[in-house]
Scaffold this motif. Sequence first.
Motif, mmCIF file in Angstrom:
data_model
loop_
_atom_site.group_PDB
_atom_site.id
_atom_site.type_symbol
_atom_site.label_atom_id
_atom_site.label_comp_id
_atom_site.label_asym_id
_atom_site.label_seq_id
_atom_site.Cartn_x
_atom_site.Cartn_y
_atom_site.Cartn_z
ATOM 1 N N SER A 94 -65.508 53.475 88.563
ATOM 2 C CA SER A 94 -66.887 53.788 88.198
ATOM 3 C C SER A 94 -67.789 53.802 89.423
ATOM 4 O O SER A 94 -68.673 54.652 89.551
ATOM 5 C CB SER A 94 -67.408 52.772 87.174
ATOM 6 N N ALA A 95 -67.576 52.848 90.329
ATOM 7 C CA ALA A 95 -68.425 52.756 91.518
ATOM 8 C C ALA A 95 -68.285 53.986 92.406
ATOM 9 O O ALA A 95 -69.279 54.590 92.814
ATOM 10 C CB ALA A 95 -68.076 51.500 92.304
ATOM 11 N N ILE A 96 -67.047 54.383 92.702
ATOM 12 C CA ILE A 96 -66.880 55.521 93.610
ATOM 13 C C ILE A 96 -67.193 56.844 92.917
ATOM 14 O O ILE A 96 -67.677 57.789 93.552
ATOM 15 C CB ILE A 96 -65.470 55.542 94.234
ATOM 16 N N LEU A 109 -64.746 64.717 93.436
ATOM 17 C CA LEU A 109 -64.209 64.200 92.177
ATOM 18 C C LEU A 109 -62.723 64.516 91.974
ATOM 19 O O LEU A 109 -61.986 63.666 91.477
ATOM 20 C CB LEU A 109 -65.032 64.731 90.993
ATOM 21 N N PRO A 110 -62.265 65.727 92.330
ATOM 22 C CA PRO A 110 -60.822 65.990 92.144
ATOM 23 C C PRO A 110 -59.927 65.004 92.895
ATOM 24 O O PRO A 110 -58.842 64.669 92.419
ATOM 25 C CB PRO A 110 -60.655 67.414 92.688
ATOM 26 N N TYR A 111 -60.370 64.532 94.056
ATOM 27 C CA TYR A 111 -59.577 63.551 94.804
ATOM 28 C C TYR A 111 -59.459 62.241 94.012
ATOM 29 O O TYR A 111 -58.391 61.638 93.919
ATOM 30 C CB TYR A 111 -60.223 63.261 96.157
ATOM 31 N N ILE A 112 -60.618 61.803 93.455
ATOM 32 C CA ILE A 112 -60.621 60.559 92.695
ATOM 33 C C ILE A 112 -59.760 60.698 91.444
ATOM 34 O O ILE A 112 -58.944 59.825 91.128
ATOM 35 C CB ILE A 112 -62.063 60.171 92.327
ATOM 36 N N HIS A 113 -59.928 61.808 90.740
ATOM 37 C CA HIS A 113 -59.150 62.023 89.520
ATOM 38 C C HIS A 113 -57.661 62.164 89.833
ATOM 39 O O HIS A 113 -56.810 61.668 89.081
ATOM 40 C CB HIS A 113 -59.650 63.259 88.785
ATOM 41 N N LEU A 160 -53.122 44.114 98.800
ATOM 42 C CA LEU A 160 -53.641 43.984 100.169
ATOM 43 C C LEU A 160 -54.021 45.342 100.754
ATOM 44 O O LEU A 160 -55.030 45.459 101.461
ATOM 45 C CB LEU A 160 -52.589 43.301 101.047
ATOM 46 N N LEU A 161 -53.228 46.373 100.454
ATOM 47 C CA LEU A 161 -53.568 47.710 100.941
ATOM 48 C C LEU A 161 -54.855 48.194 100.285
ATOM 49 O O LEU A 161 -55.729 48.780 100.949
ATOM 50 C CB LEU A 161 -52.416 48.671 100.647
ATOM 51 N N ALA A 162 -54.994 47.948 98.975
ATOM 52 C CA ALA A 162 -56.223 48.331 98.282
ATOM 53 C C ALA A 162 -57.423 47.602 98.865
ATOM 54 O O ALA A 162 -58.506 48.178 99.009
ATOM 55 C CB ALA A 162 -56.087 48.026 96.794
ATOM 56 N N ALA A 163 -57.250 46.331 99.215
ATOM 57 C CA ALA A 163 -58.351 45.559 99.793
ATOM 58 C C ALA A 163 -58.824 46.177 101.105
ATOM 59 O O ALA A 163 -60.030 46.292 101.356
ATOM 60 C CB ALA A 163 -57.910 44.110 100.017
ATOM 61 N N ALA A 164 -57.881 46.582 101.957
ATOM 62 C CA ALA A 164 -58.255 47.201 103.232
ATOM 63 C C ALA A 164 -59.034 48.493 103.006
ATOM 64 O O ALA A 164 -60.034 48.764 103.684
ATOM 65 C CB ALA A 164 -56.995 47.467 104.053
ATOM 66 N N MET A 165 -58.600 49.299 102.029
ATOM 67 C CA MET A 165 -59.293 50.567 101.769
ATOM 68 C C MET A 165 -60.656 50.329 101.133
ATOM 69 O O MET A 165 -61.613 51.070 101.387
ATOM 70 C CB MET A 165 -58.420 51.451 100.876
ATOM 71 N N MET A 182 -60.914 57.512 99.169
ATOM 72 C CA MET A 182 -61.320 57.264 97.786
ATOM 73 C C MET A 182 -60.181 57.582 96.820
ATOM 74 O O MET A 182 -59.985 56.886 95.820
ATOM 75 C CB MET A 182 -62.565 58.080 97.458
ATOM 76 N N ALA A 183 -59.452 58.644 97.105
ATOM 77 C CA ALA A 183 -58.290 58.958 96.268
ATOM 78 C C ALA A 183 -57.267 57.834 96.330
ATOM 79 O O ALA A 183 -56.669 57.462 95.313
ATOM 80 C CB ALA A 183 -57.659 60.280 96.721
ATOM 81 N N GLY A 184 -57.083 57.288 97.531
ATOM 82 C CA GLY A 184 -56.136 56.185 97.689
ATOM 83 C C GLY A 184 -56.567 54.957 96.916
ATOM 84 O O GLY A 184 -55.754 54.290 96.265
ATOM 85 N N ILE A 185 -57.866 54.624 96.971
ATOM 86 C CA ILE A 185 -58.367 53.481 96.216
ATOM 87 C C ILE A 185 -58.181 53.715 94.723
ATOM 88 O O ILE A 185 -57.757 52.827 93.974
ATOM 89 C CB ILE A 185 -59.852 53.235 96.538
ATOM 90 N N SER A 186 -58.507 54.918 94.272
ATOM 91 C CA SER A 186 -58.339 55.263 92.858
ATOM 92 C C SER A 186 -56.903 55.048 92.419
ATOM 93 O O SER A 186 -56.631 54.467 91.361
ATOM 94 C CB SER A 186 -58.753 56.723 92.645
ATOM 95 N N PHE A 187 -55.964 55.495 93.255
ATOM 96 C CA PHE A 187 -54.542 55.341 92.921
ATOM 97 C C PHE A 187 -54.127 53.877 92.916
ATOM 98 O O PHE A 187 -53.527 53.381 91.958
ATOM 99 C CB PHE A 187 -53.694 56.122 93.923
ATOM 100 N N LEU A 188 -54.442 53.169 93.996
ATOM 101 C CA LEU A 188 -53.977 51.784 94.136
ATOM 102 C C LEU A 188 -54.590 50.859 93.094
ATOM 103 O O LEU A 188 -53.902 50.002 92.528
ATOM 104 C CB LEU A 188 -54.291 51.268 95.543
ATOM 105 N N ALA A 189 -55.890 51.034 92.832
ATOM 106 C CA ALA A 189 -56.557 50.163 91.870
ATOM 107 C C ALA A 189 -55.942 50.302 90.482
ATOM 108 O O ALA A 189 -55.749 49.315 89.774
ATOM 109 C CB ALA A 189 -58.049 50.486 91.815
ATOM 110 N N VAL A 190 -55.618 51.546 90.097
ATOM 111 C CA VAL A 190 -55.061 51.770 88.759
ATOM 112 C C VAL A 190 -53.588 51.383 88.710
ATOM 113 O O VAL A 190 -53.136 50.734 87.761
ATOM 114 C CB VAL A 190 -55.257 53.244 88.338
ATOM 115 N N TYR A 191 -52.812 51.756 89.743
ATOM 116 C CA TYR A 191 -51.367 51.496 89.676
ATOM 117 C C TYR A 191 -51.067 50.001 89.696
ATOM 118 O O TYR A 191 -50.184 49.526 88.974
ATOM 119 C CB TYR A 191 -50.627 52.169 90.825
#
Length: 652
Positions: free
Chosen positions: A417-419, A432-436, A473-478, A515-524
């Motif tokens: 939601s934030a990004i 947005l396509p990157y985040i999605h 940890l990777l998500a935290a860095a991003m 942002m795409a990476g954060i979207s992926f890591l946070a959900v996975y």
Amino acid sequence: MKPPVRHALPSNALLLRACMLLFIVACIVTISMPAVAAPGDNEKAQTVVHMLDYIGVDYPEFVQDGKIMNAEEYQEQREFATQSLALLAQLPVVAGHTALLNDARQLLAKIDAKAAGSEVSALSGRLRADIIRAYKLSVVPRQTPDLTQGARLFAAQCAACHGAEGRGDGPLAKGMEPSPSDFHDEARMTQRSLYGLYNTISLGVGGTPMRAFSEFSEADRWALAFFVGSLRSDDDSVAKGEAAWRQGKGKTLFTGMQPLVTLTPNEVADKDGNLDAVRAYLTRHPDAIQAAKPAPLDFTRTKLEETEQAYRKGEREAARQLAIAAYLEGFELVESALDNVDAPLRTDIEREMMALRAAVGDGKPADAISEQVKRINALLERAEEKLSGGNLSPTAAFVSSLLILLREGLEAILVLSAITAFVVKTGRRDALPYIHAGWMGAVALGIVTWLVARYVLSISGANRELTEGFTALLAAAMLLYVGYWLHSRSNAQAWQNFIRDHVNAALGRRTRWAMAGISFLAVYRELFEVILFYETLWAQVDAEGQGAVIGGIIAAAILLILLGGGILRYSVRLPIGPFFAATSGLLALMAIVFVGNGVAALQEAGVLPSTLVNFFSLPLLGIHPTSQGLALQAATLLLVITGLWFNRRKGA
């Protein structure tokens, strides 16, 4: 007054700091982890195990009463022992490597001295098992072997030499030197493990017509090994074994696929002379092993008992690994269910099990370890009472299902939601396509993970925790990367200059991919935990309860959508400066949470050490009472504060 800041992208200095944080953690993990064999080393170790298996089987036949019965075969046994020693010396140094080399030298010395076959077989078997443990060799099939497929492969590829019934009398056997194995030969086959047969099929036997069947898939090689291993047993023995198994006999020995495939029939007989029929039944029906897995808390108790026994023998590393398995492969599977009925009890058990691992690592007296095990067992009894009563009621199943997805999904929805609000607010919907793509990729991989875990292989607790830990940890860095970038834009003057000078590059490709990476890591990361929890919950409910579980998932999904929509809607209305400041603060908080939970996951996997401290526990915020986790969270907080100071100084 300093001139306005005109940088479109984040400062490389702070990005470097964030990356250094991750690098430091990776270094700590690398130093703490035991040496692991590389692919080439793994093949060498498998070859050593294969040769030791042959020594254990063949040596007693060719050396009897100190006399050589067949000079050529004796020389082959000696050559196998020599090559095993040489290959062992080339393998990476791991805990116990010196002992392995000493045992290999002793084995060669016994062969040179023409020692009794029983001595050589016993030593080669012990060395084989120690190598498997030391180098963590994969010795079990990833899926239940299909003996029907094994029979087809045997008829097509093996019967010409070994005969239709496996008696070594196939049409091509005449004149073959050495003659093909007779799989009904009692003396030889009682010394062959299923893993040894699998290795022979995979690697072949040098200097003989037995070639390696490397073109077969791993599943096919295991299926063939199980089929060949089942030929010696008649239907009466199998029926007797089935009856004994249904009465509960053998379930303390055959706790999983590993003892079935690594123990030879002779070794099974040494442990309990009445279990050979059970072994025969399980070899022909390996699916029975999967259906009889012990309950998680029973598994935990068994491993705790083994921990205590190993520690009293002076085997500290083995005791530590057993203590880790007691948590990861047992108690962790009921954590979520217990959390819903008695969260403080779950916390107490988790803390005491971590204290046990610390006590083992610190070399506490054996009596202290025993007392710690007793404390844990008392807590496990309370947990069993809380979880008893058969299947969960539909109401309890619904509430548990709802809370699992809601709790695990909240972290991911806050980040997404934030990004998403950020790119909408800045008019850069092209990001947005990157985040999605990121979160949709995570969902797709989550589905694949579930299918693999359920139908292909059993993901061990250690691997689960490693995946969760490193992903966190990777998500935290991003998150630190993007959070700093957002905060650097929170100053109104800086934002106006940023828009004026870099309107077409406001979101550089690097930041969009971040942002795409954060979207992926946070959900996975959250999906990975959700898969584990729902697999356990599903096993605790009946048909009616399964409907309640699905209802809970749907209700939680609706709530998460509403929460995400509400956060997105109201965040867009905020002024630019406060919005960016609040968003960057949220991402920084999530980074600290991810760091705490990531370190905790790696500690649970036994990769990082854990030192308990007198501090409160709040897993929701990633706070766990260990000095390592709190120190790294403090370092992350210091990095965030440094970033804030750096930004304010630039904007002054």
